[in-house]
Structure formats: C-alpha cells, structure tokens
Design a protein around this motif. Structure first.
Motif, PDB file in Angstrom:
ATOM      1  N   TYR A   9       0.852  -1.191   0.000  1.00 29.63           N
ATOM      2  CA  TYR A   9       0.000   0.000   0.000  1.00 29.63           C
ATOM      3  C   TYR A   9       0.887   1.241   0.000  1.00 29.63           C
ATOM      4  N   VAL A  10       0.682   2.137  -0.984  1.00 30.25           N
ATOM      5  CA  VAL A  10       1.548   3.291  -1.183  1.00 30.25           C
ATOM      6  C   VAL A  10       0.769   4.589  -0.989  1.00 30.25           C
ATOM      7  N   TYR A  11       1.413   5.534  -0.319  1.00 33.70           N
ATOM      8  CA  TYR A  11       0.795   6.850  -0.078  1.00 33.70           C
ATOM      9  C   TYR A  11       1.616   7.959  -0.718  1.00 33.70           C
ATOM     10  N   ASN A  12       0.904   8.987  -1.193  1.00 34.97           N
ATOM     11  CA  ASN A  12       1.526  10.247  -1.593  1.00 34.97           C
ATOM     12  C   ASN A  12       0.546  11.364  -1.258  1.00 34.97           C
ATOM     13  N   ASP A  13       1.061  12.549  -1.037  1.00 35.78           N
ATOM     14  CA  ASP A  13       0.163  13.677  -0.764  1.00 35.78           C
ATOM     15  C   ASP A  13      -0.588  14.045  -2.037  1.00 35.78           C
ATOM     16  N   GLN A  31     -11.434   8.532  -0.082  1.00 35.66           N
ATOM     17  CA  GLN A  31     -11.922   7.170   0.121  1.00 35.66           C
ATOM     18  C   GLN A  31     -10.885   6.269   0.790  1.00 35.66           C
ATOM     19  N   TYR A  32      -9.629   6.718   0.811  1.00 36.28           N
ATOM     20  CA  TYR A  32      -8.576   5.914   1.448  1.00 36.28           C
ATOM     21  C   TYR A  32      -8.441   6.203   2.941  1.00 36.28           C
ATOM     22  N   GLN A  33      -9.158   7.185   3.437  1.00 37.45           N
ATOM     23  CA  GLN A  33      -9.064   7.505   4.864  1.00 37.45           C
ATOM     24  C   GLN A  33      -9.465   6.292   5.697  1.00 37.45           C
ATOM     25  N   GLY A  34      -8.641   5.908   6.638  1.00 41.37           N
ATOM     26  CA  GLY A  34      -8.928   4.749   7.490  1.00 41.37           C
ATOM     27  C   GLY A  34      -8.650   3.416   6.829  1.00 41.37           C
ATOM     28  N   ARG A  35      -7.975   3.425   5.687  1.00 38.83           N
ATOM     29  CA  ARG A  35      -7.749   2.176   4.953  1.00 38.83           C
ATOM     30  C   ARG A  35      -6.816   1.220   5.712  1.00 38.83           C
ATOM     31  N   VAL A  36      -5.792   1.752   6.349  1.00 35.49           N
ATOM     32  CA  VAL A  36      -4.867   0.894   7.095  1.00 35.49           C
ATOM     33  C   VAL A  36      -5.604   0.165   8.219  1.00 35.49           C
ATOM     34  N   GLU A  37      -6.444   0.913   8.928  1.00 42.00           N
ATOM     35  CA  GLU A  37      -7.220   0.298  10.005  1.00 42.00           C
ATOM     36  C   GLU A  37      -8.168  -0.777   9.450  1.00 42.00           C
ATOM     37  N   ASP A  72       5.634   4.945   2.176  1.00 39.47           N
ATOM     38  CA  ASP A  72       5.320   6.373   2.220  1.00 39.47           C
ATOM     39  C   ASP A  72       6.114   7.087   1.127  1.00 39.47           C
ATOM     40  N   ASN A  73       5.413   7.516   0.075  1.00 36.71           N
ATOM     41  CA  ASN A  73       6.058   8.239  -1.026  1.00 36.71           C
ATOM     42  C   ASN A  73       5.659   9.714  -1.013  1.00 36.71           C
ATOM     43  N   ASN A  74       5.383  10.249   0.163  1.00 37.06           N
ATOM     44  CA  ASN A  74       4.979  11.639   0.324  1.00 37.06           C
ATOM     45  C   ASN A  74       5.971  12.571  -0.363  1.00 37.06           C
ATOM     46  N   HIS A  75       5.466  13.472  -1.215  1.00 35.81           N
ATOM     47  CA  HIS A  75       6.300  14.407  -1.976  1.00 35.81           C
ATOM     48  C   HIS A  75       7.323  13.686  -2.863  1.00 35.81           C
ATOM     49  N   ASN A  76       6.962  12.485  -3.320  1.00 32.39           N
ATOM     50  CA  ASN A  76       7.853  11.686  -4.179  1.00 32.39           C
ATOM     51  C   ASN A  76       9.208  11.444  -3.526  1.00 32.39           C
ATOM     52  N   ASN A  77       9.171  11.046  -2.250  1.00 34.60           N
ATOM     53  CA  ASN A  77      10.433  10.863  -1.525  1.00 34.60           C
ATOM     54  C   ASN A  77      11.076   9.498  -1.766  1.00 34.60           C
ATOM     55  N   ALA A  93       2.607   4.140  11.687  1.00 39.72           N
ATOM     56  CA  ALA A  93       2.974   5.386  11.020  1.00 39.72           C
ATOM     57  C   ALA A  93       2.031   5.656   9.849  1.00 39.72           C
ATOM     58  N   ALA A  94       1.650   4.596   9.148  1.00 40.82           N
ATOM     59  CA  ALA A  94       0.772   4.745   7.984  1.00 40.82           C
ATOM     60  C   ALA A  94      -0.618   5.229   8.382  1.00 40.82           C
ATOM     61  N   LYS A  95      -1.022   4.971   9.610  1.00 39.14           N
ATOM     62  CA  LYS A  95      -2.329   5.440  10.071  1.00 39.14           C
ATOM     63  C   LYS A  95      -2.391   6.963  10.166  1.00 39.14           C
ATOM     64  N   GLN A  96      -1.254   7.613  10.099  1.00 44.00           N
ATOM     65  CA  GLN A  96      -1.217   9.076  10.165  1.00 44.00           C
ATOM     66  C   GLN A  96      -1.316   9.716   8.777  1.00 44.00           C
ATOM     67  N   TRP A  97      -1.340   8.900   7.727  1.00 43.77           N
ATOM     68  CA  TRP A  97      -1.452   9.457   6.372  1.00 43.77           C
ATOM     69  C   TRP A  97      -2.745  10.254   6.246  1.00 43.77           C
ATOM     70  N   ASP A  98      -2.625  11.440   5.693  1.00 44.25           N
ATOM     71  CA  ASP A  98      -3.759  12.378   5.650  1.00 44.25           C
ATOM     72  C   ASP A  98      -4.450  12.337   4.287  1.00 44.25           C
ATOM     73  N   TYR A  99      -5.724  11.978   4.280  1.00 42.67           N
ATOM     74  CA  TYR A  99      -6.525  11.957   3.056  1.00 42.67           C
ATOM     75  C   TYR A  99      -7.649  12.996   3.107  1.00 42.67           C
ATOM     76  N   THR A 100      -7.477  14.008   3.933  1.00 45.29           N
ATOM     77  CA  THR A 100      -8.482  15.061   4.026  1.00 45.29           C
ATOM     78  C   THR A 100      -8.487  15.897   2.740  1.00 45.29           C
TER      79      THR A 100
END
Length: 282
Positions: free
Chosen positions: A175-179, A209-215, A230-235, A244-251
């Motif tokens: 599961y991959v995240y980006n802002d 729709q991904y909010q709460g996905r880890v949980e 975590d690929n936030n800002h293409n890091n 840590a992934a539960k803190q990903w923001d999908y607001t």
C-alpha cells in the motif's frame, strides 16, 4: 510494468475491427477500411464475443501480472485511446475477471499459490516505490500472481481477496501513499507521457476514500502480509510501520481542491498538453 503487443490483437481481430466505407470516386473497387468505434454496452458485447482471443493475447506476454491499464489497451482496436477510460471500463473489467482466473490457474500449476495486491491513489508512485525497495521488488517477481490497481473501492478489493482465498492463495498487500498535490501532479505528467487522463473532479472524489484504509486492512485481514510505503512528496517510497501509515492524511479541504485545480490549469496553460488531452480533463 510491461507493454502488451497490440499488433498481435490487431492481427487476430482485424476482420472484426474494421468496416468498409462506401466506394470513393478515386478508388471504387478498393475502398479504404475504417476502424470500428464501439463504446459502453457495444464495447462490452464486442469484448464478450472476442474474450478468449483477447485473454490469450494478454496471457502470452503478461508474466504473473494483472494490470487493468494493460487489459484495456487491448481495446484500442475498437476506439480506446486511454483518454476515454469510462467508455471502456466495463469491457476492461470483463477481461480482468477472466485473466485473474487464468493467472491463478497458471500459478497453481507452478505450485505457487501466493498473490500480491498493490494499492494506492492515482499517481501515488507505486512502481517507483517498488523499484526503490529491492526486497518488495523481488517479492513481485516471486509471487504467483500480482494484481495491480488503485483499489480505491475497498469492496472490489474484498471480492478479489475472497476469490483468491477460496482457491487457497496466500495474500500480500503493498500500500503506497503520496500527498494529493504531488499525486495529482504525477497524474498530469503521466497524461503527457502516456495519455492516461484523470480529471480533477475524479481525483478530488476518490482521494478521501482511502481515509482509514490501514485500520480497515488490519481489522478485516489480520493475517495478511502488509507492507506500507510512504512516497509523500515523491520521496522514493520509504517503508513505514502500519502505525505510522495510520497518520497518512486523506483530508480533502476546499483549499486543497483549489490547489489541485490550479495544478490542472497550470498544465493546460503550459502548452504541454494536446487538445485531446485537455478535452479529456473537462
């Protein structure tokens, strides 16, 4: 990840994928063939009638991978351009459903009943993140089946896990995240280079729709092997814990929406997009 050889499907289906125009004055004997354009239900019916041939072409070159973008590419001979995904979505799903079964059959024969799902918002950088994590990249090559996709609809993910589980496949999930701003910018760059369009409205609608996905994954699939990148800002796609992934923001705030629309407009104004690509964003 791979490229389907479109010439193969064209050769197989050329007699069904072209129609003849009326005879021209210049050449009344040999009229020019014109491509058939089929959309929606017509595309679904055509796909049903050619399903075995389509799947055979895909299976010849896909390895262990089910990629919906690649299966839809098989529909170029009836009008799919990558800019009109909605018109061919259901026809693509039809191909996906059979390919998925065939890939599991192939893995079962090889005695490799493992399946890897990839998940993440459009433009999050799944491929880049995997390439930057050698252990996970190795896992992709070793499992029996790889089902690649956004899986923004978690119920569809549930269905795929259930189908594979009934056949005894052991599931893994990356599961991959980006802002949102970076992700949508990636989508616009991909539009330039590969003609795959995501409207701003669709991005704004899907992102939350991904909010709460880890949980959700932890609650419903406690035994699933689960990897968060975590690929936030293409890091680069850094491996992180599920906590840590539960803190990903999908607001999706109004301010963020305005920023996404500004990104879209900046690409339109840049002159990098064709008229067809701009039209697909409307």
């Amino acid at each position: 990840m791979r490229t389907i050889k479109i010439w193969m499907i064209t050769a197989i289906l050329i007699c069904c994928a072209t129609v003849l125009t009326s005879c021209s004055k210049d050449d009344p004997v040999n009229p020019e063939p014109q491509p058939v354009i089929l959309k929606g239900e017509a595309a679904v019916e055509w796909t049903k009638n050619h399903l075995d041939s389509l799947v055979n072409v895909y299976m010849a070159d896909c390895g262990n991978l089910l990629d919906p973008d690649m299966t839809r590419d098989l529909l170029k001979c009836i009008g799919y351009t990558r800019l009109n995904v909605f018109d061919y979505r259901e026809a693509g799903w039809l191909i996906d459903s059979v390919v998925f079964i065939r890939l599991m059959d192939r893995a079962e024969v090889a005695n490799n009943k493992t399946i890897l799902f990839t998940m993440g918002m459009y433009g999050c950088g799944k491929t880049t993140s995997l390439n930057n994590n050698p252990d996970l990249k190795k896992l992709v090559s070793e499992v029996g089946v790889v089902s690649e996709g956004a899986y923004n609809n978690v119920k569809y993910f549930d269905e795929m896990v259930e189908k594979s589980g009934k056949r005894g496949f052991e599931p893994h999930l990356i599961y991959v995240y980006n802002d949102a701003e970076t992700g949508y910018t990636n989508c616009m760059e991909r539009l330039i280079h590969s003609n795959r369009a995501v409207t701003c409205e669709a991005y704004i609608s899907v992102f939350p729709q991904y909010q709460g996905r880890v949980e959700y994954i932890e609650e419903h699939y406690p035994d699933m092997k689960f990897y968060c990148l975590d690929n936030n800002h293409n890091n680069g796609g850094q491996r992180v814990t599920t906590e840590a992934a539960k803190q990903w923001d999908y607001t999706m705030t109004e301010d963020l929406q305005e920023k996404l629309y500004a990104i879209k407009q900046s690409y339109i104004d840049s002159g990098k997009l064709t008229a067809e690509q701009i039209y697909a964003l409307q």
